[in-house]
Scaffold this motif. Structure first.
Motif, PDB file in Angstrom:
ATOM      1  N   SER A  20       0.832  -1.201   0.000  1.00  0.00           N
ATOM      2  CA  SER A  20       0.000   0.000   0.000  1.00  0.00           C
ATOM      3  C   SER A  20       0.868   1.252   0.000  1.00  0.00           C
ATOM      4  O   SER A  20       0.625   2.192  -0.769  1.00  0.00           O
ATOM      5  CB  SER A  20      -0.924   0.007   1.221  1.00  0.00           C
ATOM      6  OG  SER A  20      -1.655   1.217   1.277  1.00  0.00           O
TER       7      SER A  20
ATOM      8  N   PHE B 140       0.865   4.195  -3.055  1.00  0.00           N
ATOM      9  CA  PHE B 140       0.586   5.625  -2.889  1.00  0.00           C
ATOM     10  C   PHE B 140       1.832   6.475  -3.110  1.00  0.00           C
ATOM     11  O   PHE B 140       1.741   7.604  -3.624  1.00  0.00           O
ATOM     12  CB  PHE B 140      -0.039   5.885  -1.520  1.00  0.00           C
ATOM     13  CG  PHE B 140      -1.459   5.395  -1.423  1.00  0.00           C
ATOM     14  CD1 PHE B 140      -2.477   6.049  -2.095  1.00  0.00           C
ATOM     15  CD2 PHE B 140      -1.770   4.255  -0.694  1.00  0.00           C
ATOM     16  CE1 PHE B 140      -3.790   5.586  -2.036  1.00  0.00           C
ATOM     17  CE2 PHE B 140      -3.076   3.795  -0.623  1.00  0.00           C
ATOM     18  CZ  PHE B 140      -4.088   4.463  -1.300  1.00  0.00           C
TER      19      PHE B 140
ATOM     20  N   THR C  53       2.266   6.608  -6.905  1.00  0.00           N
ATOM     21  CA  THR C  53       1.242   7.479  -7.470  1.00  0.00           C
ATOM     22  C   THR C  53       1.591   8.940  -7.243  1.00  0.00           C
ATOM     23  O   THR C  53       1.508   9.768  -8.154  1.00  0.00           O
ATOM     24  CB  THR C  53      -0.127   7.168  -6.833  1.00  0.00           C
ATOM     25  OG1 THR C  53      -0.479   5.811  -7.132  1.00  0.00           O
ATOM     26  CG2 THR C  53      -1.203   8.088  -7.375  1.00  0.00           C
TER      27      THR C  53
ATOM     28  N   LEU D  67      -1.403  14.269  -2.198  1.00  0.00           N
ATOM     29  CA  LEU D  67      -0.529  13.166  -2.620  1.00  0.00           C
ATOM     30  C   LEU D  67       0.779  13.705  -3.198  1.00  0.00           C
ATOM     31  O   LEU D  67       1.855  13.142  -2.953  1.00  0.00           O
ATOM     32  CB  LEU D  67      -1.237  12.291  -3.658  1.00  0.00           C
ATOM     33  CG  LEU D  67      -2.397  11.420  -3.161  1.00  0.00           C
ATOM     34  CD1 LEU D  67      -2.944  10.580  -4.303  1.00  0.00           C
ATOM     35  CD2 LEU D  67      -1.968  10.506  -2.015  1.00  0.00           C
TER      36      LEU D  67
ATOM     37  N   ILE E 122      -7.237   7.432   1.924  1.00  0.00           N
ATOM     38  CA  ILE E 122      -6.248   6.374   1.681  1.00  0.00           C
ATOM     39  C   ILE E 122      -6.696   5.078   2.370  1.00  0.00           C
ATOM     40  O   ILE E 122      -6.633   3.993   1.774  1.00  0.00           O
ATOM     41  CB  ILE E 122      -4.861   6.825   2.178  1.00  0.00           C
ATOM     42  CG1 ILE E 122      -4.284   7.885   1.233  1.00  0.00           C
ATOM     43  CG2 ILE E 122      -3.905   5.621   2.277  1.00  0.00           C
ATOM     44  CD1 ILE E 122      -2.998   8.520   1.731  1.00  0.00           C
TER      45      ILE E 122
ATOM     46  N   THR F 116      -9.490   3.567   0.399  1.00  0.00           N
ATOM     47  CA  THR F 116      -8.987   2.961  -0.840  1.00  0.00           C
ATOM     48  C   THR F 116      -8.362   1.603  -0.554  1.00  0.00           C
ATOM     49  O   THR F 116      -8.553   0.648  -1.314  1.00  0.00           O
ATOM     50  CB  THR F 116      -7.973   3.896  -1.512  1.00  0.00           C
ATOM     51  OG1 THR F 116      -8.586   5.160  -1.774  1.00  0.00           O
ATOM     52  CG2 THR F 116      -7.475   3.311  -2.823  1.00  0.00           C
TER      53      THR F 116
END
Length: 489
Positions: free
Chosen positions: A313, A317, A320, A351, A412, A415
């Motif tokens: 995870s 992120f 991304t 982000l 987050i 998700t």
């Protein structure tokens, strides 16, 4: 008393909406309908339904009609004259490329790609672009640029994301099939929430859709479609897959015969974080298990892919954010003084802000984590032909609770929960599909997730045909269409 011309037109439009893309294509191939008639019927449905559903980011109906008039259906086209929609992350000539963002809303696409060329060769006619979360980041489709896309089964609920507009458009009958993309569950999650067949192809199975191969997250992303029927999805993949593959997809008639052996199906109930699912998702899984066993397959309980959920995870992120940070820099350089970061959504900006604080080694560490996850997942699936699990852990959730202005940490975490079953196939590059085999007592669809080893797309499609034949879900859409037809009447 005779019906008015408008009523007759609406009846014809609704009759066409009950047909999948393959059936609509057959009308054109046999001379029973023209591409323009199919396009006009879809436009009429869109104009009636779009005010209620909000699934479209942009349209160009006159361009679509022009393409329909100029269409020359060929015998090798799987979808001659069939109307479709493209997700607003895929650039297509003549249409805007908005990426779900206020900054790019209405901006024309610079060009197409090998992927859009393949769609053109298939005979599809593009009516417009579907809504998506900004840059496909969130598992809901309710942007500051376009507002909330509503689930056709219940307008108070989300379609999921990021292919939420595509799923809503197909489920409601606006078009029979629509382009979608998936980097962690963005085809499969919305398909579960909207009762569609949602297939994610194997990594590198299809021709390039415009993403630079060197982009760190490109290997996670697959372009395909959402559909009501398995045959539409299989035909779409056959039209867009690379021609240099060692094994191209077999003919649909061959796939329709079902698996050529008794499958060993491993089933698991907990996501990569070890969390369980809602009662509806559990009931859906039990339905899938019973159906697979009735079809003669061996269903064996297993622990599921053994991956480090926290590490993967964090890697997802971080990668991304790093990609978005680079994109921000490119856009700022290109736009100069016109660049306005405040036109991006708060979640997107956060982000990027976090990515810019990462050490230089973060990208290598993240790629290493995804590589380890892939190896571990492949070890798990090596003992089975197929892995079965829930697609998502619950039915569609309320709109207004998971949008881009909510707390980033909560988004987050949500998700992670939403993609806790689907993300493994993206890391591993597996083909995977959400199959609509169950509806809750409240009338909400719940998908079941099937995955196979990389390159085994044909195996999954053969199983999907078998499941569809044993438990057809298309009648559900007839009832939905009846409810939607009453909206304006």
């Amino acid at each position: 008393m005779r019906a008015s011309n408008l009523e007759l037109s609406q009846q014809a439009s609704d009759a066409l909406s009950a047909l999948d893309a393959t059936a609509q294509a057959r009308l054109v191939s046999t001379g029973q309908a023209s591409p323009l008639e199919l396009v006009d019927a879809a436009i009429q449905r869109i104009e009636r339904l779009e005010p209620h559903i909000n699934a479209l980011a942009s349209t160009d109906f006159e361009l679509a009609r022009e393409c329909a008039r100029d269409a020359s259906p060929q015998s090798d086209m799987p979808f001659p004259g069939v109307p479709t929609l493209l997700k607003d992350l895929l650039a297509y000539p003549g249409h805007p490329a908005g990426f779900g963002s206020r900054l790019f809303k209405g901006r024309p696409a610079p060009g197409g790609s090998d992927y859009t060329d393949a769609l053109d060769r298939a005979g599809l006619i593009v009516l417009g672009k579907t809504t998506t979360s900004e840059f496909g980041l969130l598992g809901t489709t309710e942007t500051l640029a376009h507002g909330a896309t509503r689930n056709p089964w219940n307008f108070a609920l989300s379609t999921g994301g990021s292919s939420g507009g595509a799923a809503a458009a197909v489920a409601s009958g606006m078009v029979p099939v629509a382009h979608a993309s998936d980097g962690g569950g963005s085809i499969r999650g919305p398909s579960s929430f909207c009762g569609l067949f949602g297939f994610k192809p194997s990594r590198d199975r299809t021709v390039n859709a415009g993403l630079p191969p060197t982009m760190p997250t490109a290997r996670l992303i697959s372009d395909h479609c959402v559909s009501r029927s398995v045959r539409d999805s299989a035909a779409w993949l056959a039209a867009t897959e690379r021609r240099d593959l060692a094994r191209v997809l077999p003919a649909i008639d061959d796939l329709r015969r079902g698996p050529q052996k008794r499958l060993r199906i491993g089933v698991y109930r907990h996501d990569v974080f070890g969390r369980g699912v809602s009662e509806a998702a559990e009931d859906a899984l039990k339905t899938a298990i019973s159906l697979c066993e009735a079809l003669g397959h061996d269903v064996i309980a297993c622990d599921g892919p053994d991956v480090d959920a926290t590490e993967t995870s964090r890697a997802f992120f971080n990668l991304t954010g790093i990609v978005l940070s680079g994109l921000f820099d490119q856009i700022a350089a290109a736009m100069g003084g016109a660049f306005d970061e405040t036109l991006f959504e708060p979640y997107t900006v956060e982000l990027v802000r976090r990515a810019r604080r990462l050490p230089e080694a973060a990208i290598a560490e993240a790629i290493g984590a995804t590589t380890r996850a892939e190896a571990s997942a492949n070890q798990t699936i090596s003992g089975y032909d197929v892995l079965l699990s829930p697609t998502v852990p619950f039915t569609a959730f309320p709109l207004g609770t998971k949008g881009p202005s909510e707390d980033p940490d909560q988004l987050i975490a949500f998700t992670e929960r939403l993609a806790g079953f689907t993300n493994v196939a993206s890391f591993a590059g597996w083909p995977a599909m959400s199959v609509p085999l169950f509806w809750s007592p409240e009338g909400l669809p719940v998908g079941c997730h099937f995955a196979a080893a990389t390159g085994e797309d044909a195996l999954l499609f053969s199983l999907a045909f078998q499941l569809e034949g044993a438990a057809p879900w298309q009648p559900r859409f007839a009832a939905l269409a009846g409810r939607l037809a009453c909206l304006n009447g």
